[in-house]
Enzyme design. Structure first.
Site, PDB file in Angstrom:
ATOM      1  CE  LYS B  73     -63.458   1.125  55.343  1.00 58.23           C
ATOM      2  NZ  LYS B  73     -63.137  -0.147  56.009  1.00 58.23           N
ATOM      3  CB  SER B 148     -63.570   0.736  59.735  1.00 59.85           C
ATOM      4  OG  SER B 148     -63.033  -0.198  58.847  1.00 59.85           O
ATOM      5  CB  SER B 172     -63.724  -3.251  58.755  1.00 62.80           C
ATOM      6  OG  SER B 172     -63.170  -2.850  59.992  1.00 62.80           O
TER       7      SER B 172
END
Lengths: 95, 476
Positions: B73, B148, B172
């Site tokens: 990420k 996210s 997330s």
């Protein structure tokens, strides 16, 4: 509950420039969010201690011994938008 | 899966160079419609693949994650790679070091393929706030991936990579895992070092793992977890050494997680697996988690407060664009201008909302009514879980109230988007481990996720129980 003037003031505190259109949207957004979070008022919190930590570790310290830095200062400063020698360069603080 | 790939490499069914080359080919061909990646790391990855093949030639033992392609990420630092946090304010920033979790993946031979897309500064539940475009759900391109960690979830679901790291502050990792039909694991707070994770809300953030199976998650977790001298909040998680069986489990089902607002098909799927568990001899116990309705409101006071502090550093002094070019574009002639105008122009709407809200709840006159009160509510939320775990081993819930929604469906009203996290946020407030397992698909073929929550530091046993469930579910 929250006014456009308060949003402008918050922008000052957070060093965020907010356009006139943004102020309207943000006022409405924050109004909605504050409405939503206000449900917490129904709880009687008088006798409750504030949350401190999930892991109950306190003040983890290391020995006061000189160590090599993970990254050289110069390496970090060189990544800045503007740098000179080993300093960050910024616009004038006073006009 | 990781073990199968390792076996194939050792048996020379294919070489690591072939595996990694094919990985990049697939991404180049198919990621245009998903948009899972922000940056790719082709040259170094191929060099590392070559080294793995040479190791195999020399018949040396391979490390645990050797040759396995990973996505990271883009709020986790990888040395020498661009790290953007999904934001314009960091669009040119190159990471000066490896996060501890990255160091550990590299040590075990994992190959980092690239940085995955995310909501800006990890703020969002749909990956629609990224400055680098939205991520599309591989199961239905007109639906969101969730967020996210949308890029990580979509990349694993698309078989671009074997596994990915994400971050989980209110769900997330688990929510996009649920939307994309992959496993998403949130460990106990502190179990994985946050050193090198761009901070959003420091008392809530954790690094999480996304993969196709619980076994893969466990392999990766063992490799990257542990006390780290660079993260004072990090802790060691003990290994679970006992035996686990359906018959010796007590699973709590909290009625507050099964109320209005939860999709009928999601409820039906969860109820079905509960019946299956009962047939296997598991004791299912209805429990009350009375503080449930206060979790999300509590979060939306504490989190913005921490965000307003953590994002103050993005002042275009240490990170950002050269202000000579900004000077012309935006008319910057003073330090004050630099702060106001670059933050104003380069931070997105959701980020600004949260910074302003955080500033408000911490300001004089409001601190007691909001922040202090929320901290007290957080205490009773933790107590609620502590009480529950005296009665049950794990808690079972749906991961999300709905399956993946469409683009723009929840962006008009900020609270509508926040409600996506209503079933996942509690684990972050309490700092406890939780995992989302793909359960089934709804009538639109969109994945439904099941969440299993454990008590603090019980990660190892939670993963064992998850393996049992995974076998029972047999998700295809």
């Amino acid at each position: 509950m929250i006014s456009e003037n308060e949003i402008k003031h918050l922008g000052e505190l957070a060093r965020l420039e907010i356009s006139d259109q943004e102020i309207k949207d943000l006022t409405s957004d924050l109004e909605q969010i504050l409405s939503y979070v206000n449900v917490l008022e129904e709880i009687d919190v008088a006798a409750i201690k504030p949350w401190q930590s999930n892991n109950l570790q306190a003040n983890i310290l290391r020995d006061d011994v000189e160590k090599d830095a993970l990254v050289e200062n110069q390496n970090l400063i060189a990544r800045a938008p503007q740098s000179k020698d080993n300093y960050f360069v910024v616009p004038p603080i006073f006009e | 899966m990781i073990k199968e790939i390792k076996n194939s490499l050792i048996k020379k069914e294919y070489s690591c160079c072939e595996l990694i080359t094919q990985t990049f080919d697939k991404i180049l061909k198919e990621d245009r419609k998903i948009n899972a990646f922000i940056s790719l790391r082709k040259d170094d990855a191929l060099k590392e693949a070559k080294a793995v093949d040479e190791k195999i030639q020399r018949q040396e033992n391979l490390n645990i994650l050797e040759g396995i392609p990973f996505g990271i990420k883009d709020n986790i630092l990888v040395q020498g790679l661009r790290v953007t946090a999904g934001s314009k304010i960091l669009e040119d920033y190159i990471g000066p070091l490896d996060a501890t979790a990255i160091k550990k993946i590299k040590k075990e031979g994992g190959i980092i393929i690239g940085k995955t897309n995310l909501d800006e500064f990890a703020m969002g539940s749909s990956n629609e706030t990224s400055a680098f475009g939205s991520v599309h759900n591989p199961h239905s391109l007109d639906k969101v991936s969730g967020g996210s960690s949308g890029g990580s979830a979509a990349a694993v679901a698309s078989d671009f990579i074997s596994a990915a790291l994400g971050s989980d502050t209110a769900g997330s990792v688990r929510q996009p895992a649920s939307f994309c039909g992959v496993v998403g694991f949130k460990p106990t707070y502190g179990a994985i070092s946050r050193f090198g994770l761009i901070a959003m809300a420091s008392s809530l953030d954790v690094i999480g793992i996304l993969a196709k199976s619980v076994e893969d998650v466990e392999l990766i977790f063992r490799s990257i977890r542990g006390r780290d001298e660079y993260d004072a909040t990090s802790v060691d998680v003990p290994d679970f050494k006992g035996a686990i069986d359906f018959k010796n489990l007590i699973i709590g089902v909290p009625k507050e997680y099964f109320t209005n607002g939860i999709d009928e098909e999601v409820l039906a799927a969860i109820k079905k697996v509960i019946s299956q568990l009962e047939k296997e001899g598991t004791k299912i116990q209805e429990i009350n988690l009375q503080t449930t309705k206060y979790c999300l409101p509590c979060y939306h006071i504490i989190m913005p407060a921490e965000v307003s502090a953590n994002l103050a550093r993005y002042d275009n002094v240490r990170y950002g664009s050269s202000f000579l070019e900004l000077q012309n574009q935006l008319g910057i002639s003073s330090l004050r201008d630099l702060y106001f105008k670059t933050r104003g122009k380069k931070l997105g709407k959701e980020v600004k909302r949260r910074i302003l809200l955080g500033t408000y709840v911490l300001s004089k006159g409001y601190y007691d009514a909001y922040y202090n009160r929320a901290q007290k509510v957080r205490s009773i939320i933790c107590d609620d879980f502590n009480d529950a775990f005296h009665k049950v081993d794990f808690i079972l819930t749906p991961t999300t109230p709905t399956t993946a929604f469409g683009f723009g469906e929840k962006t008009k009203d900020p609270v509508a988007m926040y409600l996506s996290d209503i079933l996942t946020v509690s684990a972050n407030l309490a700092g406890i481990p939780a995992i989302s397992l793909p359960l089934s698909r709804d009538s639109h073929n969109l994945p439904i996720g099941l969440q299993l929550i454990g008590k603090s530091l019980d990660d190892s046993r939670l993963l064992e129980a998850s393996k049992l469930l995974e076998n029972l579910i047999n998700y295809q």
